[in-house]
Every structure is written in structure tokens, then in C-alpha cells.
Design a protein around this motif. Structure first.
Motif, mmCIF file in Angstrom:
data_model
loop_
_atom_site.group_PDB
_atom_site.id
_atom_site.type_symbol
_atom_site.label_atom_id
_atom_site.label_comp_id
_atom_site.label_asym_id
_atom_site.label_seq_id
_atom_site.Cartn_x
_atom_site.Cartn_y
_atom_site.Cartn_z
ATOM 1 N N GLU A 304 0.820 -1.213 0.000
ATOM 2 C CA GLU A 304 0.000 0.000 0.000
ATOM 3 C C GLU A 304 0.857 1.268 0.000
ATOM 4 O OE1 GLU A 304 -3.303 -0.276 -0.210
ATOM 5 O OE2 GLU A 304 -3.012 -2.438 -0.290
ATOM 6 N N GLY A 305 2.145 1.134 -0.340
ATOM 7 C CA GLY A 305 3.044 2.286 -0.300
ATOM 8 C C GLY A 305 4.112 2.051 0.749
ATOM 9 N N GLU A 306 4.400 3.061 1.565
ATOM 10 C CA GLU A 306 5.366 2.898 2.643
ATOM 11 C C GLU A 306 4.824 1.946 3.701
ATOM 12 O OE1 GLU A 306 8.568 3.471 3.917
ATOM 13 O OE2 GLU A 306 8.741 3.672 1.758
ATOM 14 N N ILE A 307 5.721 1.291 4.413
ATOM 15 C CA ILE A 307 5.306 0.322 5.423
ATOM 16 C C ILE A 307 4.551 1.016 6.550
ATOM 17 C CG2 ILE A 307 6.138 -1.276 7.193
ATOM 18 C CD1 ILE A 307 8.440 -1.973 5.319
ATOM 19 N N ASP A 308 3.360 0.537 6.826
ATOM 20 C CA ASP A 308 2.533 1.039 7.920
ATOM 21 C C ASP A 308 2.812 0.165 9.139
ATOM 22 O OD1 ASP A 308 0.518 1.592 9.768
ATOM 23 O OD2 ASP A 308 -0.984 1.985 8.222
ATOM 24 N N GLU A 309 3.530 0.720 10.100
ATOM 25 C CA GLU A 309 3.945 -0.086 11.249
ATOM 26 C C GLU A 309 2.746 -0.553 12.071
ATOM 27 O OE1 GLU A 309 6.891 2.052 13.434
ATOM 28 O OE2 GLU A 309 8.443 1.713 11.902
ATOM 29 N N ARG A 310 1.736 0.275 12.168
ATOM 30 C CA ARG A 310 0.536 -0.129 12.913
ATOM 31 C C ARG A 310 -0.123 -1.324 12.225
ATOM 32 N NH1 ARG A 310 -3.864 1.834 15.988
ATOM 33 N NH2 ARG A 310 -5.162 -0.021 16.305
ATOM 34 N N ASP A 311 -0.209 -1.275 10.907
ATOM 35 C CA ASP A 311 -0.796 -2.363 10.145
ATOM 36 C C ASP A 311 0.031 -3.644 10.326
ATOM 37 O OD1 ASP A 311 -2.683 -3.150 7.738
ATOM 38 O OD2 ASP A 311 -0.687 -3.854 7.201
ATOM 39 N N PHE A 312 1.348 -3.502 10.298
ATOM 40 C CA PHE A 312 2.234 -4.646 10.525
ATOM 41 C C PHE A 312 1.992 -5.261 11.894
ATOM 42 C CE2 PHE A 312 6.202 -5.678 12.821
ATOM 43 C CZ PHE A 312 6.499 -6.892 12.224
ATOM 44 N N MET A 313 1.873 -4.414 12.919
ATOM 45 C CA MET A 313 1.675 -4.918 14.272
ATOM 46 C C MET A 313 0.321 -5.597 14.417
ATOM 47 S SD MET A 313 4.333 -4.644 16.007
ATOM 48 C CE MET A 313 3.508 -5.214 17.468
ATOM 49 N N ASP A 314 -0.694 -5.100 13.704
ATOM 50 C CA ASP A 314 -2.010 -5.738 13.755
ATOM 51 C C ASP A 314 -1.933 -7.165 13.229
ATOM 52 O OD1 ASP A 314 -2.972 -3.381 14.732
ATOM 53 O OD2 ASP A 314 -4.018 -2.767 12.908
ATOM 54 N N ASN A 469 -11.804 -5.645 20.011
ATOM 55 C CA ASN A 469 -11.351 -5.247 21.346
ATOM 56 C C ASN A 469 -10.067 -4.433 21.318
ATOM 57 O OD1 ASN A 469 -13.538 -6.625 22.423
ATOM 58 N ND2 ASN A 469 -12.373 -8.497 22.816
ATOM 59 N N GLN A 470 -9.188 -4.750 20.371
ATOM 60 C CA GLN A 470 -7.903 -4.062 20.302
ATOM 61 C C GLN A 470 -7.841 -3.032 19.175
ATOM 62 O OE1 GLN A 470 -4.423 -6.572 20.595
ATOM 63 N NE2 GLN A 470 -5.446 -8.062 21.885
ATOM 64 N N ASN A 471 -8.995 -2.822 18.527
ATOM 65 C CA ASN A 471 -9.091 -1.825 17.465
ATOM 66 C C ASN A 471 -8.039 -2.047 16.386
ATOM 67 O OD1 ASN A 471 -10.022 0.446 16.074
ATOM 68 N ND2 ASN A 471 -8.630 1.823 17.156
ATOM 69 N N LEU A 472 -7.913 -3.297 15.937
ATOM 70 C CA LEU A 472 -6.949 -3.602 14.884
ATOM 71 C C LEU A 472 -7.497 -3.182 13.530
ATOM 72 C CD1 LEU A 472 -5.796 -7.185 16.017
ATOM 73 C CD2 LEU A 472 -4.977 -4.947 16.771
ATOM 74 N N PHE A 473 -6.592 -2.846 12.616
ATOM 75 C CA PHE A 473 -6.943 -2.408 11.260
ATOM 76 C C PHE A 473 -7.909 -1.222 11.277
ATOM 77 C CE2 PHE A 473 -6.113 -7.040 10.973
ATOM 78 C CZ PHE A 473 -4.932 -6.978 10.249
ATOM 79 N N GLY A 474 -7.815 -0.402 12.325
ATOM 80 C CA GLY A 474 -8.637 0.809 12.402
ATOM 81 C C GLY A 474 -10.111 0.544 12.587
#
Length: 484
Positions: A304-314, A469-474
Motif C-alpha cells: 500500500e506504499g510505505e510500510i505502515d507499522e501499525r498495520d504490521f503490528m495488527d 477489542n484491540q481496534n486492529l486495522f482501524g
């Protein structure tokens, strides 16, 4: 001053190793010990040579004789010396000695540290390049507990003397970074390669701990290793901690599944379960000696472009919660994955994949950089004791089930494909769940993004609840946006 090209440090003036060591020596509060085993006293040598070391170096030692080393640090159950366990014992032992021997009342401002490494350099026959563990345990405030940075390295130079010099430079960079860059671990990581070329040394595992690193997620630091080109692959265990690849892959049967896992779906888990069942039925494979690896490529993370660290952690959180070992790699082609695993094992391997992935493997465009083209790649891929376990695809337009018998490769590749198929290298997963073939992770992600319901049943048990519960992937943000 010399110039180092390393990410955002290009054309930046980088302090020399001598000036780094001197800055440490001239800090009247930094005080500690050096314990180096296996490659000379190369790190402490830089501090002695830079001048002003008398106020910094409490002790420098090398317990080369195994019996003497055992007498100091204890005997290892596995009789191995170049291990993380040995490094931890060295760091603990030396810090305890400082605490016992130096009075806090007399030296209330001293920042104690212990630097240690346990290393095996290249062997005489030059077949084994060598590796080692390096670490520092230290304080940045005398009233705080100790922080620790530990890392595993692999040498790529073909001369023991050059490896020793490189190790000494790395040691100075580590101690300097520990004291002056601890507030920015990502920069600290990049600065480890000051005056070192990535062709000289590979760092494939790193862990940060202690009060100054409480907010550091070591999985993100692993990602930085691959992103910065410091290694080709990193791994972390189901508990979320970084793990040395060699530790879990050595002499193992390996089954690997590549995917985006964004999020991990019932299809992913069905592919995993069915391929594992087929794999452990193979000759020379036992379940007890089998390691399953869920692999995410760097190119996939950059989709999706530059690495999204939040997305990686999800993605990491979900896979770890399912009890899986995760590998992040820079291997776009499958044959490179197999080559990598072959560094650690000669046992049987398996790759589980969907139809589209197998079709891509037979696409010549991925092998134009090889002098032998696709034949060279396939020689590297299939000369090993390897099989592909193929999960079927349901054609969205016709509803036809596509498997190894009716998938379509480029006309020029038909005979090559038949050769591998009819030699038993491609095995269909037949006991699949037909009710889940319409599930695609990208569609689930879109449903989450659109704030829609109904995606929950497409995911493994507990996974959908975890996303909410952890609000993953927004998830929560998308629900709020929809309501507004």
C-alpha cells in the motif's frame, strides 16, 4: 570526518570510532567492564587506544579456556558457548561484580555498564563464516534499573582478522548508541553500521529491554532490521519476542505459508491445517520435528506504499494470538525462501500456497535477473527435498474449482509445469472446506474499512473479537466515521 552511506545518514558526517570511544572515556560517570570471548579483545582495544580510558574501564577480560570460562560463568547444559544464554550470564555476572566491588556511597553518580560478546569467527577451511552474540547492560541514571541491548550477528567476511576488526567497530557503535541514542532506538539501530558495510556483517536478531525501552516493541525493531537491509529475514515467536532463526529452524522439517494475513482468515488456517496434515505424513517427517512458519514479505508490507507499522503490528498480533511463528523476509521469490531455510536444515521442506501463487512461480518475469532464468530458479527451488501443497481456488465467475490439474500457466511453461507436477512436487489439498472458498482477506479488510458487519464469521475463532477489542486495522475509527 569519514562519510557513511546508511539510510538517512547519507552524506552526513559520522563520528569516527576513535572519537566515539573518546567521548565515552571522557564522560566521568560512565564506568564498566568488557568481557569478550572468541575474537580477541577488539572492542575494548578501541577504548584503550582512544585515550582517557582509566576512568571508564574497570576491567577487560577474555576467558578463552573453556574450563576457566565455565568456572566463571557456569557450565551450559548443551555445552555450547556462543549462545544467547551465555551472553546473558556474562552480562549478569560482570554487572554483579561491579555492584559488589564499587561503593555507591563513594560513587553516587556512576553509570555502570557491562559489555560482552561470545563469538566464533571463520573456521580454517573457510566453510563456516562464524557468528556471535553481542550485548550491553547499562544505566543512564544511577537511580534506575539496568537497560539491555542484545543482538546476534553473522559474519560475511572471509578473513578472521577482518571479522575481529568489524566486531570491535560494532562494539563501540553499540556502547555509544546505548548511551547517546537510547531515546531513538530506530536511529540507534542504523548507527550500529557506522563504518561497517552491510556486506561485512549481518544482524538477524535484536532485543531491547529495561526502563528506557519499556515502550519499544521488539517486533518493530525486527522489522527495521529487514527494512534497513541489515538481514534478509527475522522471526518472532508466538509470545511476541524476537527469536534467532537458527534456534528454531536448525535440523527441522519446515512448512512455510506465505500471505498478507491482513487479516488472517479461515482460508489461511484451513490451508495451514490441511497442508500440515499432508506434510507430516511424508517420509522423513515427524510432527515433533516440524516447524511451521507464517511468512510475510517486505514487498507485501509495502503493497500500500510505505510500510505502515501499525498495520504490521495488527497482523503480528493476530498471528501470535493463534500460536504461530512469524517470519518477515525480503524474499520476493520462493526459491530464495528455500535457500534461506537450507542454511539451517537439510531436512524435508514444504510450501503451502494458493493457486495464484503457484501460477506466479511459473511466470518468467520474476527470474530475468538470473543468468539461467527460470530454470536456474527452479533448480534452486526443487532440487531440495521440497513439495508444494496447493490449496484450490474457486473461480469467481464460473464457480469452477481450480487445482493442479486445470490451472493455467503460460504456454511456454506448460511442459516445465507438467514435469514438476508429475514428479510429485505439487500435491493438491483435497480435504479443504468448500464453504470458505469465497473468503478473501482484501474483501474483509474493505468491509472493516467501510464499517460493515458480516466479516466476523470469515475469521478464525476469537480473531474477530480481538480485532474489535484491540481496534486492529482501524476498526473503531471506521465505526465512528460511519456513525458520523
Amino acid at each position: 570526518m569519514p562519510i557513511t552511506i546508511m539510510g538517512d545518514r547519507e552524506f552526513e558526517n559520522v563520528p569516527s570510532i576513535k572519537s566515539k570511544a573518546l567521548r565515552i572515556n571522557l564522560n566521568e560517570n560512565i564506568y564498566g567492564t568488557f568481557a569478550e570471548i572468541g575474537a580477541g579483545q577488539e572492542t575494548v582495544r578501541n577504548f584503550f587506544r582512544s585515550g582517557g580510558a582509566s576512568g571508564t574501564i574497570a576491567k577487560a577480560m577474555s576467558a578463552y579456556d573453556k574450563d576457566f570460562s565455565d568456572a566463571i560463568y557456569g557450565i551450559e547444559e548443551d555445552k555450547r558457548y556462543v549462545t544467547e544464554v551465555r551472553l546473558k550470564k556474562m552480562l549478569s555476572h560482570e554487572i554483579n561484580l561491579i555492584e559488589e566491588r564499587i561503593s555507591r556511597e563513594k560513587h553516587p553518580n556512576k553509570l555502570f555498564f557491562s559489555y560482552a560478546n561470545t563469538v566464533a569467527t571463520i573456521d580454517f577451511a573457510k566453510q563456516y563464516k562464524g557468528h556471535g552474540w553481542v550485548g550491553v547492560r547499562y544505566q543512564v541514571d544511577p537511580s534506575e534499573g539496568y537497560n539491555e541491548i542484545s543482538l546476534h550477528i553473522r559474519f560475511h567476511e572471509n578473513d578472521a582478522r577482518l571479522q575481529q576488526i568489524t566486531l570491535g567497530i560494532l562494539g563501540v557503535n553499540l556502547i555509544y548508541g546505548a548511551y547517546y541514542k537510547y531515546d531513538n532506538p530506530k536511529k540507534l539501530l542504523r548507527y550500529l553500521y557506522d563504518h561497517i558495510d552491510k556486506d561485512q556483517l549481518e544482524i538477524d536478531t535484536i532485543n531491547f529491554s529495561g526502563p528506557r525501552f519499556e515502550q519499544v516493541d521488539n517486533r518493530l525493531m525486527s522489522l527495521q532490521l529487514v527494512k534497513n537491509g541489515m538481514t534478509d529475514a527475522v522471526m518472532f515467536a508466538p509470545d511476541g519476542n524476537n527469536i534467532l532463526p537458527a534456534k528454531i529452524l536448525y535440523k527441522k522439517n519446515i512448512l512455510a505459508l506465505r500471505g498478507s494475513f491482513r487479516p488472517v482468515t479461515k482460508v489461511n488456517m484451513d490451508m495451514y491445517k490441511q497442508s500440515l496434515e499432508l506434510f507430516i505424513k511424508e517420509k522423513k517427517v515427524s510432527e515433533e520435528n516440524t516447524e511451521v512458519i507464517f511468512e510475510i514479505t517486505l514487498s507485501n508490507l509495502r503493497a500500500e506504499g510505505e510500510i505502515d507499522e501499525r498495520d504490521f503490528m495488527d497482523r503480528a498480533e493476530l498471528l501470535c494470538s493463534l500460536g504461530q511463528t512469524v517470519m518477515i523476509s525480503n524474499f520476493q521469490e520462493y526459491y530464495k525462501v528455500v535457500e534461506y531455510f537450507s542454511r539451517f536444515t537439510k531436512e524435508r521442506m514444504g510450501l503451502a500456497m494458493g493457486v495464484n501463487n503457484l501460477v506466479d512461480i511459473f511466470d518468467e518475469k520474476y527470474y530475468r535477473h538470473l543468468s539461467g532464468g527460470i530454470l536456474e530458479a527452479f533448480g534452486k527451488l526443487f532440487f531440495k527435498d521440497l513439495k508444494v501443497y496447493l490449496y484450490p481456488l474457486k473461480d469467481p465467475e464460473t464457480g469452477e474449482i481450480v487445482n493442479s490439474d486445470n490451472l493455467k500457466v503460460h504456454p511456454r511453461m506448460k511442459e516445465l509445469y507438467k514435469f514438476f507436477k508429475y514428479n510429485g512436487k505439487v500435491v493438491d489439498i483435497e480435504d479443504y472446506n468448500p464453504e470458505i472458498l469465497d473468503i478473501f482477506s482484501r474483501e474483509i479488510l474493505q468491509m472493516i474499512s467501510d464499517g460493515k458487519n458480516g466479516w466476523e464469521d470469515m475469521l478464525p475463532e476469537r480473531t474477530s473479537a480481538m480485532i474489535k477489542n484491540q481496534n486492529l486495522f482501524g476498526y473503531l475509527e471506521k465505526k465512528i466515521e460511519k456513525k458520523v
